[in-house]
Scaffold this active site. Sequence first.
Site, PDB file in Angstrom:
ATOM      1  N   GLU A 271     -35.739 121.695  49.204  1.00 31.44           N
ATOM      2  CA  GLU A 271     -35.044 120.680  50.013  1.00 31.44           C
ATOM      3  C   GLU A 271     -34.456 121.309  51.268  1.00 31.44           C
ATOM      4  O   GLU A 271     -34.402 120.681  52.322  1.00 31.44           O
ATOM      5  CB  GLU A 271     -33.993 119.967  49.136  1.00 31.44           C
ATOM      6  CG  GLU A 271     -34.677 119.019  48.144  1.00 31.44           C
ATOM      7  CD  GLU A 271     -33.995 118.850  46.802  1.00 31.44           C
ATOM      8  OE1 GLU A 271     -32.799 119.174  46.677  1.00 31.44           O
ATOM      9  OE2 GLU A 271     -34.669 118.384  45.856  1.00 31.44           O
TER      10      GLU A 271
ATOM     11  N   ASN B 106     -28.449 122.512  39.009  1.00 38.48           N
ATOM     12  CA  ASN B 106     -28.294 122.264  40.444  1.00 38.48           C
ATOM     13  C   ASN B 106     -27.854 120.809  40.601  1.00 38.48           C
ATOM     14  O   ASN B 106     -28.654 119.898  40.443  1.00 38.48           O
ATOM     15  CB  ASN B 106     -29.634 122.521  41.151  1.00 38.48           C
ATOM     16  CG  ASN B 106     -29.561 122.247  42.642  1.00 38.48           C
ATOM     17  OD1 ASN B 106     -28.490 121.906  43.167  1.00 38.48           O
ATOM     18  ND2 ASN B 106     -30.678 122.397  43.336  1.00 38.48           N
ATOM     19  N   TRP B 107     -26.573 120.640  40.893  1.00 40.01           N
ATOM     20  CA  TRP B 107     -26.027 119.273  40.975  1.00 40.01           C
ATOM     21  C   TRP B 107     -26.363 118.594  42.308  1.00 40.01           C
ATOM     22  O   TRP B 107     -26.011 117.438  42.525  1.00 40.01           O
ATOM     23  CB  TRP B 107     -24.514 119.287  40.745  1.00 40.01           C
ATOM     24  CG  TRP B 107     -24.111 119.556  39.313  1.00 40.01           C
ATOM     25  CD1 TRP B 107     -24.945 119.665  38.227  1.00 40.01           C
ATOM     26  CD2 TRP B 107     -22.777 119.749  38.807  1.00 40.01           C
ATOM     27  NE1 TRP B 107     -24.211 119.911  37.092  1.00 40.01           N
ATOM     28  CE2 TRP B 107     -22.882 119.961  37.411  1.00 40.01           C
ATOM     29  CE3 TRP B 107     -21.513 119.757  39.404  1.00 40.01           C
ATOM     30  CZ2 TRP B 107     -21.750 120.189  36.606  1.00 40.01           C
ATOM     31  CZ3 TRP B 107     -20.391 119.988  38.593  1.00 40.01           C
ATOM     32  CH2 TRP B 107     -20.516 120.186  37.216  1.00 40.01           C
ATOM     33  N   LYS B 108     -26.980 119.333  43.216  1.00 35.03           N
ATOM     34  CA  LYS B 108     -27.394 118.786  44.518  1.00 35.03           C
ATOM     35  C   LYS B 108     -26.257 117.961  45.150  1.00 35.03           C
ATOM     36  O   LYS B 108     -25.092 118.296  44.968  1.00 35.03           O
ATOM     37  CB  LYS B 108     -28.675 117.968  44.348  1.00 35.03           C
ATOM     38  CG  LYS B 108     -29.792 118.784  43.670  1.00 35.03           C
ATOM     39  CD  LYS B 108     -31.154 118.160  43.776  1.00 35.03           C
ATOM     40  CE  LYS B 108     -32.187 119.056  43.103  1.00 35.03           C
ATOM     41  NZ  LYS B 108     -33.544 118.564  43.231  1.00 35.03           N
TER      42      LYS B 108
ATOM     43  N   GLY C  73     -37.931 116.062  40.803  1.00 29.64           N
ATOM     44  CA  GLY C  73     -37.436 114.686  40.814  1.00 29.64           C
ATOM     45  C   GLY C  73     -38.515 113.641  40.625  1.00 29.64           C
ATOM     46  O   GLY C  73     -38.285 112.446  40.851  1.00 29.64           O
TER      47      GLY C  73
ATOM     48  N   SER D 238     -38.338 118.680  37.159  1.00 27.58           N
ATOM     49  CA  SER D 238     -38.354 117.706  36.056  1.00 27.58           C
ATOM     50  C   SER D 238     -38.229 118.354  34.676  1.00 27.58           C
ATOM     51  O   SER D 238     -38.881 117.939  33.725  1.00 27.58           O
ATOM     52  CB  SER D 238     -39.608 116.821  36.133  1.00 27.58           C
ATOM     53  OG  SER D 238     -39.592 116.061  37.329  1.00 27.58           O
TER      54      SER D 238
ATOM     55  N   GLU E 160     -40.355 126.491  41.725  1.00 26.45           N
ATOM     56  CA  GLU E 160     -40.193 125.044  41.680  1.00 26.45           C
ATOM     57  C   GLU E 160     -41.316 124.383  42.483  1.00 26.45           C
ATOM     58  O   GLU E 160     -41.205 124.251  43.715  1.00 26.45           O
ATOM     59  CB  GLU E 160     -38.849 124.640  42.286  1.00 26.45           C
ATOM     60  CG  GLU E 160     -37.648 125.209  41.572  1.00 26.45           C
ATOM     61  CD  GLU E 160     -36.391 124.376  41.801  1.00 26.45           C
ATOM     62  OE1 GLU E 160     -35.802 123.936  40.808  1.00 26.45           O
ATOM     63  OE2 GLU E 160     -36.024 124.136  42.959  1.00 26.45           O
TER      64      GLU E 160
ATOM     65  N   GLY F  57     -32.317 119.936  37.851  1.00 23.50           N
ATOM     66  CA  GLY F  57     -31.664 118.994  38.761  1.00 23.50           C
ATOM     67  C   GLY F  57     -31.150 117.786  37.983  1.00 23.50           C
ATOM     68  O   GLY F  57     -30.119 117.851  37.314  1.00 23.50           O
ATOM     69  N   GLY F  58     -31.887 116.697  38.040  1.00 19.07           N
ATOM     70  CA  GLY F  58     -31.462 115.414  37.466  1.00 19.07           C
ATOM     71  C   GLY F  58     -30.840 115.500  36.082  1.00 19.07           C
ATOM     72  O   GLY F  58     -29.749 114.965  35.849  1.00 19.07           O
TER      73      GLY F  58
ATOM     74  N   HIS G 299     -34.264 126.745  48.520  1.00 24.78           N
ATOM     75  CA  HIS G 299     -34.680 125.537  47.788  1.00 24.78           C
ATOM     76  C   HIS G 299     -35.612 124.709  48.676  1.00 24.78           C
ATOM     77  O   HIS G 299     -35.421 124.654  49.897  1.00 24.78           O
ATOM     78  CB  HIS G 299     -33.451 124.720  47.385  1.00 24.78           C
ATOM     79  CG  HIS G 299     -33.777 123.655  46.377  1.00 24.78           C
ATOM     80  ND1 HIS G 299     -34.367 122.472  46.737  1.00 24.78           N
ATOM     81  CD2 HIS G 299     -33.626 123.627  45.035  1.00 24.78           C
ATOM     82  CE1 HIS G 299     -34.555 121.741  45.628  1.00 24.78           C
ATOM     83  NE2 HIS G 299     -34.118 122.417  44.590  1.00 24.78           N
TER      84      HIS G 299
END
Length: 252
Positions: free
Chosen positions: A102, A9-11, A176, A216, A170, A237-238, A100
């Site tokens: 977010e 997920n490149w957000k 994150g 994470s 999640e 993600g990151g 998600h």
Amino acid sequence: MRKPLIAANWKMFLNLKEALSLAASLSKVNTDGEKDIFIAPSFTNMAVVAEELKKSAPHISVAAQNFYLGADDASSGAYTGEVSLPMIKSAGATAVILGHSERRNIFGEDDAFINRKVKCAIAEGLTAILCVGELLAEREASVQNEVVLAQLGKSLAQVADLTNVVIAYEPVWAIGTGKTATPAGADEMHNAIRTFIGRYYGKSASNEIRILYGGSVKPDNIKALMQQGNIDGALVGGASLNAEQFEKIINY
Ligand code: 13P
């Protein structure tokens, strides 16, 4: 029996050039068909990344991070700034991340809206990657199972067939933050989710549905997570923004 799925997920990261360059690096990662790899770029980068992957790495699928659904499930209309389901499909997405945290917590998406999107996405033949997860305060109050299973039940209301549904657990406190759920702790929730699916959809659906863990995920914790019986993949993600790290996660 369940094929592992590693999703990026490149957000809201990467400009067009950076996204293309990362996609080109990832196209060299070969899993011999033993794992599914999904990449979710931003809307503006999706069509070009999909085009690039179609040529260089057709084994990598493109997922959208979201789409918008108008009133009465309208798939087009006067919704300035929004992107529709037919648009993501025509830009090369074969899957979409929905629910998600977010989207839920920053943009106020509720289970009813997520449910409408899940139904429309699978009706259009896309794979819905449905995210669920509890907040830190909910975990501290020990209500995480009730919260997650309620999200799941409401987001899947009137969804009769889970063939094109993937669930991503999640925990919000792990996203994150560098804090991962322990592999056993994550597996416990995955097991609760699988049991819930079994109760409403039957044994074969619960055996077949893939449940990803997200929060994470890094090269140094993926292996222990994937060794758990109920964890079928990861939503990253990151660490997915770095080709070397994401490759290590894919080849855990
Ligand atoms: P991080 O891997 O950066 O914690 O993000 C997880 C996530 O939200 C994936 O959807």
